[in-house]
Design an enzyme around this catalytic site. Structure first.
Site, PDB file in Angstrom:
ATOM      1  N   HIS A   1     -19.470   3.081   0.722  1.00  0.00           N
ATOM      2  CA  HIS A   1     -20.073   3.160  -0.613  1.00  0.00           C
ATOM      3  C   HIS A   1     -20.887   1.897  -0.868  1.00  0.00           C
ATOM      4  CE1 HIS A   1     -17.232   6.318  -2.651  1.00  0.00           C
ATOM      5  NE2 HIS A   1     -17.691   6.723  -1.482  1.00  0.00           N
TER       6      HIS A   1
ATOM      7  N   TYR B   1     -16.011   3.957 -13.065  1.00  0.00           N
ATOM      8  CA  TYR B   1     -15.065   3.242 -13.936  1.00  0.00           C
ATOM      9  C   TYR B   1     -15.583   3.438 -15.361  1.00  0.00           C
ATOM     10  CZ  TYR B   1     -13.118   0.639  -9.923  1.00  0.00           C
ATOM     11  OH  TYR B   1     -12.496   0.281  -8.746  1.00  0.00           O
TER      12      TYR B   1
ATOM     13  N   PRO C   1      -4.443  -2.372 -10.441  1.00  0.00           N
ATOM     14  CA  PRO C   1      -5.353  -1.770  -9.454  1.00  0.00           C
ATOM     15  C   PRO C   1      -6.814  -1.655  -9.902  1.00  0.00           C
ATOM     16  CG  PRO C   1      -3.895  -0.126 -10.376  1.00  0.00           C
ATOM     17  CD  PRO C   1      -3.441  -1.436 -10.902  1.00  0.00           C
TER      18      PRO C   1
ATOM     19  N   LYS D   1      -7.759  -4.426  -5.452  1.00  0.00           N
ATOM     20  CA  LYS D   1      -7.487  -5.634  -4.678  1.00  0.00           C
ATOM     21  C   LYS D   1      -6.138  -5.628  -3.962  1.00  0.00           C
ATOM     22  CE  LYS D   1     -11.225  -7.799  -5.299  1.00  0.00           C
ATOM     23  NZ  LYS D   1     -12.122  -7.746  -4.141  1.00  0.00           N
TER      24      LYS D   1
ATOM     25  N   TYR E   1     -15.807  -7.823  -6.251  1.00  0.00           N
ATOM     26  CA  TYR E   1     -15.282  -6.507  -5.867  1.00  0.00           C
ATOM     27  C   TYR E   1     -15.452  -6.266  -4.368  1.00  0.00           C
ATOM     28  CZ  TYR E   1     -14.318  -1.475  -6.515  1.00  0.00           C
ATOM     29  OH  TYR E   1     -13.755  -0.211  -6.466  1.00  0.00           O
TER      30      TYR E   1
HETATM   31  P1  FAS Z   1       4.275  -2.343   0.312  1.00  0.00           P
HETATM   32  O1  FAS Z   1       5.043  -2.198  -0.962  1.00  0.00           O
HETATM   33  O2  FAS Z   1       3.211  -1.352   0.639  1.00  0.00           O
HETATM   34  O3  FAS Z   1       5.297  -2.344   1.561  1.00  0.00           O
HETATM   35  C1  FAS Z   1       6.548  -2.998   1.450  1.00  0.00           C
HETATM   36  C2  FAS Z   1       7.515  -2.265   2.370  1.00  0.00           C
HETATM   37  O4  FAS Z   1       8.768  -2.969   2.365  1.00  0.00           O
HETATM   38  C3  FAS Z   1       7.799  -0.847   1.862  1.00  0.00           C
HETATM   39  O5  FAS Z   1       7.587   0.082   2.907  1.00  0.00           O
HETATM   40  C4  FAS Z   1       9.262  -0.905   1.439  1.00  0.00           C
HETATM   41  O6  FAS Z   1       9.939   0.312   1.685  1.00  0.00           O
HETATM   42  C5  FAS Z   1       9.793  -2.020   2.329  1.00  0.00           C
HETATM   43  N1  FAS Z   1      11.008  -2.643   1.794  1.00  0.00           N
HETATM   44  C6  FAS Z   1      11.314  -2.907   0.505  1.00  0.00           C
HETATM   45  N2  FAS Z   1      12.558  -3.447   0.423  1.00  0.00           N
HETATM   46  C7  FAS Z   1      13.033  -3.531   1.701  1.00  0.00           C
HETATM   47  C8  FAS Z   1      14.238  -3.996   2.273  1.00  0.00           C
HETATM   48  N3  FAS Z   1      15.247  -4.442   1.509  1.00  0.00           N
HETATM   49  N4  FAS Z   1      14.387  -3.934   3.629  1.00  0.00           N
HETATM   50  C9  FAS Z   1      13.379  -3.447   4.413  1.00  0.00           C
HETATM   51  N5  FAS Z   1      12.207  -2.982   3.921  1.00  0.00           N
HETATM   52  C10 FAS Z   1      12.042  -3.029   2.579  1.00  0.00           C
HETATM   53  N6  FAS Z   1      -3.529  -0.903  -4.833  1.00  0.00           N
HETATM   54  C11 FAS Z   1      -4.822  -0.543  -4.964  1.00  0.00           C
HETATM   55  O7  FAS Z   1      -5.695  -1.333  -4.566  1.00  0.00           O
HETATM   56  N7  FAS Z   1      -5.168   0.673  -5.503  1.00  0.00           N
HETATM   57  C12 FAS Z   1      -4.236   1.569  -5.942  1.00  0.00           C
HETATM   58  O8  FAS Z   1      -4.563   2.643  -6.428  1.00  0.00           O
HETATM   59  C13 FAS Z   1      -2.877   1.237  -5.820  1.00  0.00           C
HETATM   60  N8  FAS Z   1      -1.922   2.115  -6.222  1.00  0.00           N
HETATM   61  C14 FAS Z   1      -0.617   1.739  -6.123  1.00  0.00           C
HETATM   62  C15 FAS Z   1       0.403   2.614  -6.562  1.00  0.00           C
HETATM   63  C16 FAS Z   1       1.739   2.224  -6.504  1.00  0.00           C
HETATM   64  C17 FAS Z   1       2.823   3.165  -6.992  1.00  0.00           C
HETATM   65  C18 FAS Z   1       2.077   0.942  -5.997  1.00  0.00           C
HETATM   66  C19 FAS Z   1       3.524   0.474  -5.963  1.00  0.00           C
HETATM   67  C20 FAS Z   1       1.087   0.088  -5.543  1.00  0.00           C
HETATM   68  C21 FAS Z   1      -0.270   0.475  -5.600  1.00  0.00           C
HETATM   69  N9  FAS Z   1      -1.284  -0.365  -5.142  1.00  0.00           N
HETATM   70  C22 FAS Z   1      -2.577  -0.026  -5.253  1.00  0.00           C
HETATM   71  C23 FAS Z   1      -0.978  -1.626  -4.509  1.00  0.00           C
HETATM   72  C24 FAS Z   1      -0.597  -1.364  -3.089  1.00  0.00           C
HETATM   73  O9  FAS Z   1      -1.697  -0.845  -2.388  1.00  0.00           O
HETATM   74  C25 FAS Z   1      -0.102  -2.658  -2.483  1.00  0.00           C
HETATM   75  O10 FAS Z   1      -1.010  -3.701  -2.748  1.00  0.00           O
HETATM   76  C26 FAS Z   1       0.135  -2.547  -0.988  1.00  0.00           C
HETATM   77  O11 FAS Z   1       1.011  -1.479  -0.761  1.00  0.00           O
HETATM   78  C27 FAS Z   1       0.695  -3.879  -0.494  1.00  0.00           C
HETATM   79  O12 FAS Z   1       1.189  -3.700   0.785  1.00  0.00           O
HETATM   80  P2  FAS Z   1       2.540  -4.443   1.227  1.00  0.00           P
HETATM   81  O13 FAS Z   1       2.465  -5.865   0.810  1.00  0.00           O
HETATM   82  O14 FAS Z   1       2.734  -4.075   2.643  1.00  0.00           O
HETATM   83  O15 FAS Z   1       3.688  -3.817   0.295  1.00  0.00           O
HETATM   84  C1  PHB Z   2      -8.054   4.624  -5.537  1.00  0.00           C
HETATM   85  O1  PHB Z   2      -8.902   5.314  -4.945  1.00  0.00           O
HETATM   86  O2  PHB Z   2      -6.833   4.871  -5.468  1.00  0.00           O
HETATM   87  C2  PHB Z   2      -8.515   3.442  -6.350  1.00  0.00           C
HETATM   88  C3  PHB Z   2      -9.831   3.021  -6.250  1.00  0.00           C
HETATM   89  C4  PHB Z   2     -10.254   1.922  -6.983  1.00  0.00           C
HETATM   90  C5  PHB Z   2      -9.359   1.278  -7.822  1.00  0.00           C
HETATM   91  C6  PHB Z   2      -8.037   1.703  -7.916  1.00  0.00           C
HETATM   92  C7  PHB Z   2      -7.608   2.791  -7.172  1.00  0.00           C
HETATM   93  O3  PHB Z   2      -9.786   0.212  -8.555  1.00  0.00           O
END
Ligand code: FAS
Ligand code: PHB
Length: 385
Positions: A72, A195, A288, A292, A378
């Protein structure tokens, strides 16, 4: 059991760290509390910054991204009756890619470079100042001790590493709203993300592919997704995204996933205690709105993997000793940008706020300086600041 790096968590931070360490000749073992299927199916982030794409490609993880991802040039910013395109490539020479976190996870698992123990429980971190080790119970119920030179806490915001890396200074901001996110089996109604600021609340039109759309609505904290029927969601999205304005139509379709994500900013400093290093959501959370979260996890791991290869292969601790300070410069830059995007775009119900937000949006969409500032944050941040 013994390894060089014990990694807690098999999300993108943990798996990418294991992959980069493997390429650097450093052994690692990953411990994950969920099943491989659960982790693979979690719907999270959607956007990769240029620097993330470059890092993944340099690590041999870019083939499917380039083949199936979508580049994009920019995004649309919208207010009632007007939609403006910000072209990041014109403004900064950098683009972004739509290649969801689930796809990045698939690429990392397919690389086969990580030894992962799934469905472990009772993970404990011990002796962090020297000779660290992790205790855990595996999926058969057997107890283990994993001795390591270093522990990497990649276990997100609910894992044990964050609490183990104390004493620490923590910073937190909880926002007075959440996102209701949907996945829908319908072609996106836009070529690039929209957005939208609206007096009824923020809306975002994103996507995952030519046939799957990802959309979000600002909702009050504590919203139960069950209170939002598919029709109600599509009607609210149509209102906030400007359905029917200037000939644009929002095409609804079957919703396949509905979830509510609370919005908060969190930073824990330092991102290290002795031989324990934190990366990704274990150390920081961003709302989000700035896309980032995943990109910050990738940037942390790019720094941490280089630091641990130097430490464990060459005995050179300089990068490891600088890791927390180096990582936190980018963490705070992205924390500010995510806060700025969030407070600019979300309705607070306060008329004074609304005028400030609309003025800021008009400046960003009409001033090259304003647009460049958003584009640089961004799409154009380097991996290390
Ligand atoms: P993660 O949380 O992905 O991974 C951590 C891992 O550790 C998990 O698999 C967990 O099961 C494991 N873990 C936890 N406790 C443990 C233990 N006691 N023992 C062993 N393992 C354990 N970011 C965006 O940019 N856009 C979005 O739309 C967006 N939506 C999101 C929606 C949700 C519901 C959440 C929670 C986050 C969202 N995020 C979004 C942010 C997300 O993308 C995070 O930044 C990303 O998953 C970060 O990756 P990790 O640091 O690997 O953490
Ligand atoms: C998504 O595609 O999940 C998304 C994209 C941009 C954002 C947040 C979430 O700022």
């Amino acid at each position: 059991m013994r390894t060089q790096v014990a990694i807690i968590g098999a999300g993108p931070a943990g798996l990418l760290l294991a992959h980069l360490l493997h390429r650097g000749g450093v052994d690692a073992v990953v411990l994950e509390t969920r099943s491989q299927e659960y982790v693979a199916a979690r719907i999270r982030a959607g956007i990769l910054e240029s620097s993330s794409v470059e890092l993944l490609e340099s690590a041999g993880l870019g083939d499917r991204l380039r083949a199936e991802g979508h580049e994009h040039r920019g995004i649309y910013l919208q207010m009632p009756g007007e939609r403006h395109h910000l072209d990041f490539v014109d403004l900064t020479g950098r683009s972004v890619w739509v290649h969801g976190q689930t796809e990045v996870q698939k690429d990392l698992v397919a690389a086969g470079t990580a030894e992962v123990h799934y469905e472990v429980t009772e993970v404990g971190l011990h002796s962090l100042e020297s000779d660290p080790y992790v205790t855990f119970v595996d999926s058969t119920g057997a107890r283990h001790r994993l001795d390591a030179d270093v522990i990497a806490g990649c276990d997100g915001s609910f894992g044990p590493s964050r609490a183990a890396a104390t004493p620490a200074e923590t910073f937190e901001r909880v926002y007075p709203y959440s996102w209701l996110g949907i996945l829908a089996d319908v072609a996106p109604s836009t070529d690039e993300l929209i957005y939208a600021w609206h007096p009824d609340g923020f809306a975002l039109h994103s996507m995952r592919s030519e046939t799957v759309s990802r959309l979000y609505l600002q909702v009050p904290n504590g919203t139960d997704p069950a209170d939002w029927s598919d029709d109600r969601i599509w009607a609210e999205l149509a209102t906030r995204l400007g359905d029917g304005e200037n000939g644009w139509k929002l095409t609804p379709g079957p919703i396949t996933d509905k979830s509510v994500l609370p919005m908060r900013s969190y930073v824990q400093t330092p991102m290290r205690r002795g031989r324990l290093f934190l990366a990704g959501d274990a150390a920081h959370i961003v709302p989000p709105t700035g896309a980032k979260g995943l990109n910050l996890a990738i940037a942390d791991v790019a720094l941490l993997s280089s630091a641990l290869v130097a430490l464990l292969r060459e005995g050179d601790s300089r990068l490891a000793d600088r890791y927390s300070d180096d990582a936190l410069r980018r963490v705070w830059r992205c924390t500010h940008f995510s806060w700025w995007m969030t407070t600019m775009l979300h309705a607070s119900g306060d008329p004074f706020d609304a005028q400030l937000q609309l003025s800021q949006l008009r400046w960003v969409t009409t001033s090259t300086a304003g647009a460049t500032g958003l584009a640089e944050n961004y799409a154009g941040l380097p991996l290390a600041l």
